[in-house]
Design an enzyme around this catalytic site. Structure first.
Site, short mmCIF file in Angstrom:
data_model
loop_
_atom_site.label_atom_id
_atom_site.label_comp_id
_atom_site.label_asym_id
_atom_site.label_seq_id
_atom_site.Cartn_x
_atom_site.Cartn_y
_atom_site.Cartn_z
N ASP A 407 0.86 -1.17 0.00
CA ASP A 407 0.00 0.00 0.00
C ASP A 407 0.91 1.23 0.00
OD1 ASP A 407 -2.53 1.45 0.46
OD2 ASP A 407 -1.58 1.97 2.35
N THR A 409 0.34 4.73 0.83
CA THR A 409 0.33 5.67 1.95
C THR A 409 0.70 4.99 3.27
OG1 THR A 409 -1.40 6.94 0.85
CG2 THR A 409 -1.07 7.36 3.19
N ASP A 606 -0.62 -0.64 6.39
CA ASP A 606 -0.64 -0.10 7.75
C ASP A 606 -2.02 0.34 8.23
OD1 ASP A 606 -1.01 2.15 6.16
OD2 ASP A 606 0.11 3.45 7.54
#
Length: 718
Positions: A407, A409, A606
């Site tokens: 991912d 970001t 995250d």
């Protein structure tokens, strides 16, 4: 859902004990495993290594055995050295009784734990190493007792020239003493497997300096600290708990948690981690996580859980062990029968000695310990450089990963976007666009929203109240501010609201080519402008990408950003494949697609929206800087959120599997060669027989060898 964590102090919670070979065995106190007879050990490491009562007991029995076995060997020496036999001042009959006197305490007291464990293995039908030891020592000792007490029942061929029957008290005593030595060495080695975690726990401070409501300060025990307390951390002190800096600044050495040697600058608003070391500055912090909720406690718990879990490769050892002891007993029985029928005179003596050698040399513990010891040491090693393995399966499977899905970001980037540009359409001002957009985004928890709000606050813009706020996943937000209907989001949201973006679309594309995320602002159905946000790429990301490519791993980036922005970032980093404008629910589907193509996938993320994909991947990797939900769903957590940790963890995974296979091969080859030699297969061709004493020495050191090899992982370079 919050995982129940262990307490950091052993005084507050009783130590629970488990077996390293059978983690499903859990007991409230020390003892032995009902399945394998091994000494149970604490399930969770504690800061101070408690006195190992089992080690103390075994050590006492061992030295008593040595004290009695040495004179016993002196008595039996003339029997092996003809030159001494003629000068032996002790008559053979008296020597036999003295041997009985010396060996009895060694066998019956020194070896009592082995007989108890062996008997328990029989009544519970869990045959193990102590079954074999108990049988072997009992047979040689009881045979010798009968030979001394009633020599007349033996045939003439059993009587030596002196008239006595040959006895094997020294074999029984030496076997017992060597097995005791093996237990002492094994217990000492096993206590070192949690050394890394005990080192971490030992760094935790015992007190904290609390700042009271009247600004007075006092030192209080760490257990008295509560969430919300203000704590002062002075130069050189250890940070007491996890929290947030609210005043002052300093640099903090976080190497004990992250493995990074350089101190990290901390100012107001920065997170600090309990047990890390403050530098030269001083600051006041607010306690946010205490006791079992601190990062250090979570690390200890995760490492303990991983070290007790079972790797898939353990099935190899489990299958072999299931047939091992019954097979050895069968081979010992066949050895006895064959030597009794075709062996030289005295056939019964040869049959007993060789059967005892077979029983003694076999070591199922070496086979059973091969995997769990390596896993335990690897889990502790990973924790020292900021990689937490949730399970043994994660350690085993990480080395097979050929595709990493990341991912963008918070994984590739810092996860702290900053406002870069504000563009106003005709009829609107930049101040109006940013003020209304930031007012609307104040109700959103998205990282980009925080950047817009922070940008407005930095420009001293007053934010207004929002009514009828709603969030559209994957598109943006909208609501009413005063009389205006305001919307902020991507092109998909504008299409949904039938807003014509016009010339703003071209400007947005230009910003995306620069790697920025551009969002449209619409007021009352008219395009009002753009806000552009950029999330800086982590300084360590390019190096991590290169290292992953060198390891042969294909990298796929997922992002909700536009394709243009995503490709700009991917091109700069050298990422192999980009999937842009991804909705949260689509991430797991993309992982499934890659798996259907035959890829072995790891997913790194995250956020809460990454949790399904983390669970779907063969290996889920969570950033320690992210959410608890992501960490719960992942098999591996990178404490620092640094992708370079994946490379180091993969090297550790490869080293661990090599270590496990070395242990398994050693254990299997040791038993495959040792048992036939003990049975006497070399005697017809070479006249070689294996003494039970040699067999006992080999068996005792086999488990120690496996553990010692596992401990080499503590020094492996990753």
């Amino acid at each position: 859902m919050r995982k129940e964590l262990v307490k950091m102090t052993a005084e507050r919670q009783p130590v629970v004990y488990t077996c390293p070979m059978h983690p499903e065995i859990v007991r409230p106190g020390p003892g032995t495993c009902p399945k394998c007879g091994m000494t149970l050990e604490p399930r969770d490491a504690v800061a101070a290594e408690e006195e190992n009562t089992e080690l103390v007991d075994m050590t006492r029995r061992f030295w008593a055995g040595v004290a009695l076995t040495l004179p016993l060997l002196v008595l039996t020496m003339p029997g092996y050295v003809p030159a001494l036999a003629a000068r032996n001042p002790v008559p053979p009959s008296l020597s036999a009784w003295l041997q009985l006197l010396l060996s009895t305490p060694v066998v019956l007291w020194g070896g009592w734990p082995f007989f108890v464990r062996g008997w328990n293995s029989l009544i519970t039908r869990n045959l193990n190493m102590f079954t074999l030891i108990g049988l072997g020592v009992a047979v040689s000792y009881l045979y010798s007792v009968v030979a001394v007490a009633a020599p007349e029942i033996f045939p003439p061929s059993f009587h030596e020239a002196s008239g006595v029957v040959g006895v094997y008290f020294e074999a029984a005593a030496v076997i017992t003493t060597l097995v005791l030595l093996g237990q002492v060495l094994e217990l000492r080695a096993r206590s070192r497997t949690n050394a890394a975690i005990r080192t971490l726990l030992g760094l935790a401070p015992k007190t904290a300096r609390r700042v009271n409501a009247d600004d007075s300060e006092q030192d209080v025990p760490l257990d008295d600290v509560r969430v919300g307390d203000r704590l002062r951390v002075r130069p050189g002190e250890k940070i007491p708990v996890d929290g947030l800096v609210i005043g002052g600044s300093s640099s903090v050495d976080e190497s004990m948690i992250t493995g990074e040697p350089l101190p990290v600058e901390k100012v107001a608003g920065e997170r600090v981690i309990g047990a890390t070391v403050n530098g030269n500055g001083t600051f006041v912090m607010e306690a946010r996580r205490i006791g079992s909720e601190t990062l250090l406690a979570q690390i200890v718990h995760m490492v303990s859980e991983a070290s007790r879990s079972r790797a898939p490769i353990q099935r190899v050892a489990d299958i072999a062990s299931a047939y091992f002891v019954p097979g050895v007993v069968t081979i010992a029985a066949l050895t006895f029968v064959v030597w009794l029928l075709v062996g030289p005179r005295p056939a019964l003596a040869y049959a007993i000695i060789n059967a005892v050698s077979v029983l003694i040399i076999a070591c199922p513990c070496a086979l059973g310990l091969a995997t769990p010891m390596s896993v335990m040491v690897a889990a502790g090693k990973g924790a020292t450089f900021g990689v937490l393995f949730k399970s043994a399966e994660a350690i085993e499977t990480l080395r097979r990963v050929d595709t990493l899905v990341v991912d963008k970001t918070g994984t590739l980037t810092e996860g702290r976007p900053r406002l870069q540009d504000v563009v106003a359409a005709n009829g609107f001002s930049e101040q109006q666009v940013l003020q209304l957009g930031a007012s609307l985004e104040r109700g959103s928890e998205h990282p980009l929203a925080s950047a817009i709000v922070q940008g407005a606050e930095n420009r001293k813009l007053a934010l207004e109240q929002v009514e009828d706020f709603s969030s559209i996943p994957g598109q943006g937000v909208r609501g009413r501010i005063g009389r205006d209907l305001v919307a902020l989001g991507n092109a998909a949201l504008m299409r949904t609201l039938h807003v014509e973006t016009g010339v703003l679309a071209a400007r947005a594309e230009t910003l995306r080519l620069e790697g920025k995320t551009a969002m449209f602002v619409a007021i009352d159905g008219r395009p009002a402008g753009l806000v552009a946000v950029a999330d800086p790429v982590k300084a360590t990301t390019p190096q991590a990408i290169r290292a992953l490519h060198d390891a042969g791993i294909r990298i796929v980036m997922l992002t909700g950003d536009s394709a243009t922005t995503a490709k700009a970032v991917a091109s700069r980093l050298g990422i192999d494949e980009v999937v842009a404008e991804v909705l949260p629910q689509q991430k797991a589907e993309i992982v499934k697609r890659l798996q259907s193509e035959g890829r072995f996938v790891a997913m790194a993320g995250d956020g809460i929206n990454d949790a399904p994909a983390l669970a779907q991947a063969q290996v889920g990797i969570a950033m320690g800087t992210g959410t608890d939900v992501a960490m719960e769903s992942a098999g591996i957590t990178l404490v620092k959120g640094d992708l370079r940790g994946i490379v180091r963890a993969r090297h550790l995974s490869e080293a661990t599997m090599r270590n496990i296979w070395q242990n398994l091969i050693f254990a299997l080859v040791y038993n495959a060669l040792g048992v036939p030699i003990a049975a006497g297969v070399l005697y017809p061709a070479f006249g070689i027989l294996l003494s039970p004493i040699i067999a006992a020495a080999a068996m005792s050191f086999s488990s120690v060898s496996v553990i010692t090899n596992a401990l080499r992982l503590r020094t492996v370079r990753v």
